[in-house]
Design an enzyme around this catalytic site. Structure first.
Site, PDB file in Angstrom:
ATOM      1  N   ARG A  91     -83.851 -96.521 -35.792  1.00 50.30           N
ATOM      2  CA  ARG A  91     -83.406 -95.245 -36.603  1.00 50.30           C
ATOM      3  C   ARG A  91     -82.054 -95.334 -36.861  1.00 50.30           C
ATOM      4  O   ARG A  91     -81.037 -95.401 -36.446  1.00 50.30           O
ATOM      5  CB  ARG A  91     -83.405 -94.093 -35.304  1.00 50.30           C
ATOM      6  CG  ARG A  91     -83.331 -92.634 -36.120  1.00 50.30           C
ATOM      7  CD  ARG A  91     -82.921 -91.571 -35.028  1.00 50.30           C
ATOM      8  NE  ARG A  91     -81.449 -91.740 -34.566  1.00 50.30           N
ATOM      9  CZ  ARG A  91     -80.795 -91.304 -33.623  1.00 50.30           C
ATOM     10  NH1 ARG A  91     -81.714 -90.945 -32.368  1.00 50.30           N
ATOM     11  NH2 ARG A  91     -79.691 -91.484 -33.203  1.00 50.30           N
ATOM     12  N   HIS A 123     -80.459 -88.551 -35.052  1.00 46.80           N
ATOM     13  CA  HIS A 123     -81.682 -87.858 -34.483  1.00 46.80           C
ATOM     14  C   HIS A 123     -82.010 -86.702 -35.250  1.00 46.80           C
ATOM     15  O   HIS A 123     -83.329 -86.905 -35.652  1.00 46.80           O
ATOM     16  CB  HIS A 123     -81.227 -87.345 -33.089  1.00 46.80           C
ATOM     17  CG  HIS A 123     -82.756 -86.830 -32.529  1.00 46.80           C
ATOM     18  ND1 HIS A 123     -83.833 -87.515 -32.191  1.00 46.80           N
ATOM     19  CD2 HIS A 123     -82.804 -85.704 -32.131  1.00 46.80           C
ATOM     20  CE1 HIS A 123     -84.521 -86.741 -31.569  1.00 46.80           C
ATOM     21  NE2 HIS A 123     -84.028 -85.618 -31.667  1.00 46.80           N
ATOM     22  N   TYR A 149     -72.388 -92.077 -29.927  1.00 47.42           N
ATOM     23  CA  TYR A 149     -72.664 -92.645 -28.828  1.00 47.42           C
ATOM     24  C   TYR A 149     -73.446 -94.367 -29.468  1.00 47.42           C
ATOM     25  O   TYR A 149     -73.900 -95.198 -28.420  1.00 47.42           O
ATOM     26  CB  TYR A 149     -73.910 -92.070 -28.403  1.00 47.42           C
ATOM     27  CG  TYR A 149     -75.168 -91.543 -29.313  1.00 47.42           C
ATOM     28  CD1 TYR A 149     -75.730 -92.435 -29.868  1.00 47.42           C
ATOM     29  CD2 TYR A 149     -75.013 -90.388 -29.689  1.00 47.42           C
ATOM     30  CE1 TYR A 149     -76.916 -92.075 -30.696  1.00 47.42           C
ATOM     31  CE2 TYR A 149     -75.876 -90.004 -30.733  1.00 47.42           C
ATOM     32  CZ  TYR A 149     -76.845 -90.826 -30.973  1.00 47.42           C
ATOM     33  OH  TYR A 149     -77.814 -90.449 -32.164  1.00 47.42           O
TER      34      TYR A 149
END
Length: 369
Positions: free
Chosen positions: A255, A259, A268
């Protein structure tokens, strides 16, 4: 955790075609014209994603789940399906929706907040996206059992992410699918991140290896290789059509974006990891393959560019031009048949709207009472 063991790959990140005796026969029909068509699909789907992300940033969509970097997993599998196969997806498979022929405006309806669903599933044989993580796997297995009862040879295909494999719904669906040898393909897009949790926390073994515990055969494929994904999906579909039961596919991809547009992955995710995966970009891979074969002419590139821009314009126009729903429309399609419980709520809401001195929203028969 190694990402190379048993990984099916037919095209390297550099665009080199690799011979694979077991899987080459499943894509032997993909000639030069078909390769160019797949390149177009990948490019168009990325352009859809970029445009939808821009629409969200401009306040035209409430939210958008980007699929940047996962185009090959969706195109390779989506283009392997037969028209009578039925898809049950998560909220990120907008590329599969495009391959199934979903209207571009319908793709954005739920994200604009003008409808609780996007399209009629039976017109394209694809259910509307499931927001509840993993729930669609149960729907797919149930549908597949119905296919069995009908004596048909179509297949149910369900898409989900690596994080969903930790959900009870997915595991329960696999239990039923294995028990009844249902014609269903479990397609896991392992994009390495379940929101902010890395895949190594989800599983300490290859995700594909989990399927063996249910008695389900699995395939682990390079999810950024559109040809390999297509081959693996065709293998699984063929197995299901001929009574072989379910198959689990782990498409190892990444990805590249957040998200959703409400997420900040820089909080993160290591930038070096993103850089490493950018070198495996699924579109650049097919582009390099076309260049090696001498197929990427100026005419082809212009055609693909024009198609992508045309689709982006259609998406934007359809989104912005979407009419707002009437207030009373919220009661439509809640149940298949009218009932007194819903009628009572509708009547109360209509009188509430009328209390503002503007009965415009109370236009239905129930609201006019």
């Amino acid at each position: 955790m190694s990402t190379d063991r048993n990984l099916i790959q037919l095209v390297t990140p550099a665009g080199e075609r690799i011979s694979h005796p077991e899987f080459d026969p499943w894509v032997k029909d993909i000639g030069d014209e078909q390769l160019c068509s797949l390149y177009e699909d990948l490019t168009v789907i990325r352009r859809i994603d970029v445009e939808a992300t821009a629409l969200q940033r401009q306040g035209e969509l409430g939210l958008w789940p980007p699929l940047l970097g996962q185009e090959a997993a969706q195109v390779g599998s989506g283009r392997a399906l037969r028209e009578d196969d039925f898809v049950f997806s998560s909220y990120r498979e907008n590329g599969v929706a495009y391959c199934r022929g979903v209207d571009l405006t319908d793709i954005t309806r739920v994200w604009r907040g003008t409808a609780s669903s996007g399209w009629d599933p039976y017109t394209v044989n694809m259910a509307t996206p499931q927001i509840i993580i993993g729930a669609q796997t149960l729907h797919a297995t149930g549908y597949a059992m119905g296919i069995q009862n009908d004596g048909a040879d179509s297949v149910a295909v369900t898409y989900f992410g690596d994080g969903a494999t930790s959900e009870g719904d997915v595991n329960e669906a696999m239990v039923f699918a294995a028990s009844f040898q249902a014609p269903v393909v479990f397609f896991c897009s392992n994009n390495h991140w379940a929101i902010s949790e890395p895949v190594r926390l989800q599983s300490h073994i290859q995700i594909a290896d989990r399927a063996a515990g249910f008695g389900i055969p699995s395939l682990r494929v390079d999810g950024n290789d559109v040809l390999a994904v297509m081959a693996a999906t065709r293998v699984a579909l063929d197995r299901a059509r001929h009574g072989g039961g379910p198959t689990f596919i782990e498409a190892v991809t990444y990805r590249m974006g957040p998200h959703t547009t409400a997420d900040d992955p820089t909080r993160y995710r290591d930038a070096n990891e993103l850089e490493d995966w950018a070198a495996k970009d699924p579109i650049l891979r097919v582009k390099a393959l076309l260049e090696r074969k001498g197929l990427l002419t100026d005419r082809v590139q212009q055609h693909v560019h024009d198609k992508a821009e045309s689709v982006a314009r259609e998406l934007r126009s359809g989104c912005i031009g979407m009419p707002d729903p009437e207030p009373m429309d919220i009661f439509k399609h809640v149940y298949s048949e009218p009932n007194s419980w819903l009628d009572r709520q509708q009547d109360h809401y209509a009188r509430y709207l009328a209390s503002f001195g503007d009965p415009a929203g109370a236009t239905s028969e129930e609201g006019a009472r």
